[in-house]
Design a protein around this motif. Structure first.
Motif, mmCIF file in Angstrom:
data_model
loop_
_atom_site.group_PDB
_atom_site.id
_atom_site.type_symbol
_atom_site.label_atom_id
_atom_site.label_comp_id
_atom_site.label_asym_id
_atom_site.label_seq_id
_atom_site.Cartn_x
_atom_site.Cartn_y
_atom_site.Cartn_z
ATOM 1 N N LEU A 360 -38.409 81.594 76.907
ATOM 2 C CA LEU A 360 -38.907 80.170 76.789
ATOM 3 C C LEU A 360 -38.030 79.356 75.864
ATOM 4 N N LEU A 361 -37.094 79.874 75.062
ATOM 5 C CA LEU A 361 -35.941 78.860 74.550
ATOM 6 C C LEU A 361 -35.269 78.144 75.695
ATOM 7 N N ALA A 362 -34.952 79.116 76.817
ATOM 8 C CA ALA A 362 -33.946 78.773 77.772
ATOM 9 C C ALA A 362 -34.804 77.811 78.613
ATOM 10 N N LEU A 363 -36.100 77.982 79.011
ATOM 11 C CA LEU A 363 -36.964 77.238 79.745
ATOM 12 C C LEU A 363 -36.941 75.700 79.081
ATOM 13 N N SER A 365 -35.180 74.532 76.538
ATOM 14 C CA SER A 365 -34.102 73.626 76.552
ATOM 15 C C SER A 365 -33.434 73.066 77.700
ATOM 16 N N LEU A 366 -33.849 73.971 78.931
ATOM 17 C CA LEU A 366 -33.647 72.923 80.288
ATOM 18 C C LEU A 366 -34.463 71.681 80.443
ATOM 19 N N ILE A 367 -35.635 71.840 80.089
ATOM 20 C CA ILE A 367 -36.685 70.549 80.154
ATOM 21 C C ILE A 367 -36.087 69.598 79.348
ATOM 22 N N ILE A 368 -35.595 69.891 78.122
ATOM 23 C CA ILE A 368 -34.950 68.936 77.228
ATOM 24 C C ILE A 368 -33.871 68.322 77.833
ATOM 25 N N ALA A 369 -32.762 68.997 78.366
ATOM 26 C CA ALA A 369 -31.589 68.961 79.263
ATOM 27 C C ALA A 369 -32.008 67.681 80.175
ATOM 28 N N VAL A 370 -33.039 68.071 81.023
ATOM 29 C CA VAL A 370 -33.549 66.990 82.061
ATOM 30 C C VAL A 370 -33.918 65.825 81.668
ATOM 31 N N ASN A 371 -34.725 65.866 80.452
ATOM 32 C CA ASN A 371 -35.098 64.640 79.824
ATOM 33 C C ASN A 371 -33.907 63.713 79.332
ATOM 34 N N VAL A 372 -33.050 64.279 78.675
ATOM 35 C CA VAL A 372 -32.026 63.415 78.232
ATOM 36 C C VAL A 372 -31.132 62.994 79.334
ATOM 37 N N TYR A 373 -30.924 63.728 80.324
ATOM 38 C CA TYR A 373 -30.182 63.173 81.724
ATOM 39 C C TYR A 373 -30.752 62.021 82.158
ATOM 40 N N LEU A 374 -32.193 61.881 82.243
ATOM 41 C CA LEU A 374 -33.086 60.963 82.780
ATOM 42 C C LEU A 374 -32.930 59.830 82.058
ATOM 43 N N GLY A 456 -25.611 67.982 79.053
ATOM 44 C CA GLY A 456 -24.969 69.275 79.488
ATOM 45 C C GLY A 456 -24.943 70.163 78.314
ATOM 46 N N TYR A 457 -25.035 69.540 77.071
ATOM 47 C CA TYR A 457 -24.959 70.363 76.150
ATOM 48 C C TYR A 457 -26.117 71.393 75.988
ATOM 49 N N PHE A 458 -27.492 70.667 76.205
ATOM 50 C CA PHE A 458 -28.672 71.418 76.366
ATOM 51 C C PHE A 458 -28.848 72.397 77.635
ATOM 52 N N ALA A 459 -28.199 71.945 78.656
ATOM 53 C CA ALA A 459 -28.110 72.883 79.582
ATOM 54 C C ALA A 459 -27.409 74.163 79.376
ATOM 55 N N VAL A 460 -26.022 74.276 78.583
ATOM 56 C CA VAL A 460 -25.410 75.347 78.411
ATOM 57 C C VAL A 460 -26.235 76.084 77.305
ATOM 58 N N ILE A 461 -27.068 75.421 76.408
ATOM 59 C CA ILE A 461 -27.998 76.465 75.458
ATOM 60 C C ILE A 461 -28.958 77.042 76.343
ATOM 61 N N SER A 462 -29.412 76.561 77.256
ATOM 62 C CA SER A 462 -30.361 77.068 78.054
ATOM 63 C C SER A 462 -29.870 78.266 78.921
ATOM 64 N N LEU A 463 -28.761 78.202 79.449
ATOM 65 C CA LEU A 463 -28.150 79.191 80.067
ATOM 66 C C LEU A 463 -27.973 80.293 79.328
ATOM 67 N N ILE A 464 -27.360 80.058 78.269
ATOM 68 C CA ILE A 464 -27.057 81.234 77.249
ATOM 69 C C ILE A 464 -28.219 81.805 76.892
ATOM 70 N N PHE A 465 -29.315 81.157 76.548
ATOM 71 C CA PHE A 465 -30.689 82.027 76.319
ATOM 72 C C PHE A 465 -31.260 82.640 77.315
ATOM 73 N N PHE A 466 -31.078 82.138 78.412
ATOM 74 C CA PHE A 466 -31.683 82.656 79.553
ATOM 75 C C PHE A 466 -30.746 84.010 80.122
#
Length: 489
Positions: A360-363, A365-374, A456-466
């Motif tokens: 869930l943290l990975a999921l 964190s990915l949503i956060i990464a998308v929001n920051v990118y948008l 990209g930073y939050f995307a890396v966090i998402s990948l690590i926890f996934f």
């Protein structure tokens, strides 16, 4: 029958507060409300870039804002120790004073160097927040911890929300200048400063001013002669609470004043405090679950603070306040309220966090990464506002879950230590990111590029926890299958 004065002493701070938990809680809530009632804060960047200060974007984003990060990091640990040694109240007063200096300078200081000093004083106030959130535990009974914590956090949340809405209404409807919003902010923090003087002075603290029994237990633990663990033990907690009340009474109170005897029996030197902290640190972070949530806490808080610090700057780039209406105040208020709702909802979520927590943290964190990118890529101020609101709401939801997961298995001493260590690590990471990405002595990147890096930073966090969560889920399924096969044979 036991004399009235003796009974009051045996209840520790009850005699000082004059009204049990209610009076110190009301005073602290009043302080927290007015200290956060700052209508001008959502409009800080437009104010600095506007005619009042006439600073350039590079000065504000690459030379001034980084000073707060550096100051916060440098002051956090010294203020943490000073908070405990001075028993909270002086540091709360210091926070109120630093807020007054900050907003006074915001009104009248001119030039880059002066505003950098302003950021330093704001760093003092931020580092001093540890005193606000830990003070109440030293003056009330443990039975009302949950209640008073809720009240104090609600007060700060209400202050920030009311301040943001007020600022927006005064700017949009009343057509007030940003200078006058800062006058209101200065008035509010001055009220908070005045309130802080009426707080009762605690008689004990977490490390330096302990009762004799707890101090002996701590020192035995440092020497390896005690089995006390940072992991919560309800029986030990009840015994400790009982000992607290007993040990607050000097054995020979007729020979010395109460305060002198308490100081004589309970003061503990700095070296032993550092040993206790190190011993507790090693013990706490030996737990995989606590380590996992703490890593997410530290890394995500670093990214969160960077986005929060420079969001106003991004909005100013997308829709300059000199050419369009700005709604920073209402956006900050709505995002805070959404975060409060998310925090409330957490209490009703029932699931196996040990199994699904990392995924869930990975999921999210990915949503956060998308929001920051948008926020940086679409180029619409309304998209920025919506993404920012979702970003803050999701973070507050996850940080509340992380707080609960960490606190659920810790006693109060280790609870404070772990949260302090996590915050310190987050600040170290944020300082490095600021130095490399933001500061003019580093890369000094523009805001759009910065937000790409944060996404990209939050995307890396998402990948690590996934990866970590998926690996643990597979291992758990394998263990379950092996157990079923062994039981079947």
């Amino acid at each position: 029958m036991e004399p009235l004065e003796e009974r009051a002493r045996r209840r520790g701070i009850m005699l000082l507060s004059g009204g049990g938990w209610l009076i110190p809680t009301c005073l602290l809530c009043t302080y927290g409300f007015f200290a956060n009632l700052r209508p001008s804060e959502p409009f800080l960047t437009p104010y600095l870039l506007g005619p009042d200060k006439n600073l350039t974007e590079r000065q504000v984003f690459n030379e001034i804002y980084p000073v707060w990060t550096y100051s916060y990091l440098a002051l956090l640990f010294p203020v943490f120790l000073a908070t405990d040694f001075l028993r909270y109240k002086p540091i709360i007063i210091l926070q109120g004073l630093s807020l007054i200096v900050t907003w006074f300078m915001l009104l009248y200081a001119q030039g880059t160097l002066a505003i950098q000093f302003l950021e330093f004083f704001y760093g003092i106030s931020t580092a001093s927040e540890v005193a606000y959130y830990s003070y109440i535990y030293s003056v009330v009974d443990s039975k009302v911890y949950q209640k008073v914590t809720s009240y104090c956090r609600t007060a700060t949340l209400a202050g920030f929300t009311v301040g943001s809405f007020t600022g927006q209404i005064l700017v949009s409807v009343g057509n007030w200048s940003l200078f006058h919003l800062n006058v209101i902010s200065l008035t509010c923090v001055s009220v908070a400063f005045a309130t802080s003087w009426f707080l009762p002075m605690p008689m004990r603290s977490l490390f330096f001013h302990q009762n004799a029994n707890r101090r002996a237990s701590k020192l035995m633990q440092v020497k390896g002669s005690s089995n006390r663990s940072c992991i919560k033990n309800e029986d030990l907690a009840r015994v400790s609470e009982s000992e607290d009340l007993e040990a607050q009474v000097p054995l020979n109170h007729k020979a010395h004043s109460t305060d002198d005897r308490v100081a004589e029996q309970t003061n503990i030197n700095l070296l032993n405090v550092l040993r206790i902290l190190w011993n507790d640190f090693l013990e706490c972070y030996s737990s995989h679950t606590l380590l996992c949530w703490s890593v997410w806490w530290a890394f995500s808080t670093c990214g969160y603070c960077q986005v929060i610090n420079y969001a106003q700057g991004l909005w100013e780039k997308v829709a300059p306040s000199s050419h369009s209406d700005i709604y920073n105040g209402v956006v900050e208020a709505v995002s805070t309220l959404l975060g409060a709702v998310a925090v409330f909802v957490v209490g009703y979520i029932k699931m196996s966090w040990s199994t699904w927590g990392e995924l869930l943290l990975a999921l999210f964190s990915l949503i956060i990464a998308v929001n920051v990118y948008l926020m940086e890529s679409i180029g619409s101020i309304w998209v920025c506002y919506v993404c920012y609101i979702l970003f803050r709401g999701i973070y507050m939801l996850l940080i509340t879950i992380a707080t609960f997961q960490i606190a659920a298995n810790l006693n109060m001493e280790c609870y404070a230590l772990v949260f302090g260590v996590n915050t310190f690590i987050a600040l170290v990471l944020q300082t490095l990111m600021t130095l490399i990405v933001v500061d003019s002595s580093g890369l000094g990147l523009d805001l759009f590029t910065q937000f790409k890096i944060y996404a990209g930073y939050f995307a890396v966090i998402s990948l690590i926890f996934f990866v970590s969560g998926f690996y643990r889920l597979v291992k758990k399924c394998q263990r379950k299958q092996d157990t079923q096969q062994s039981s079947g044979t």
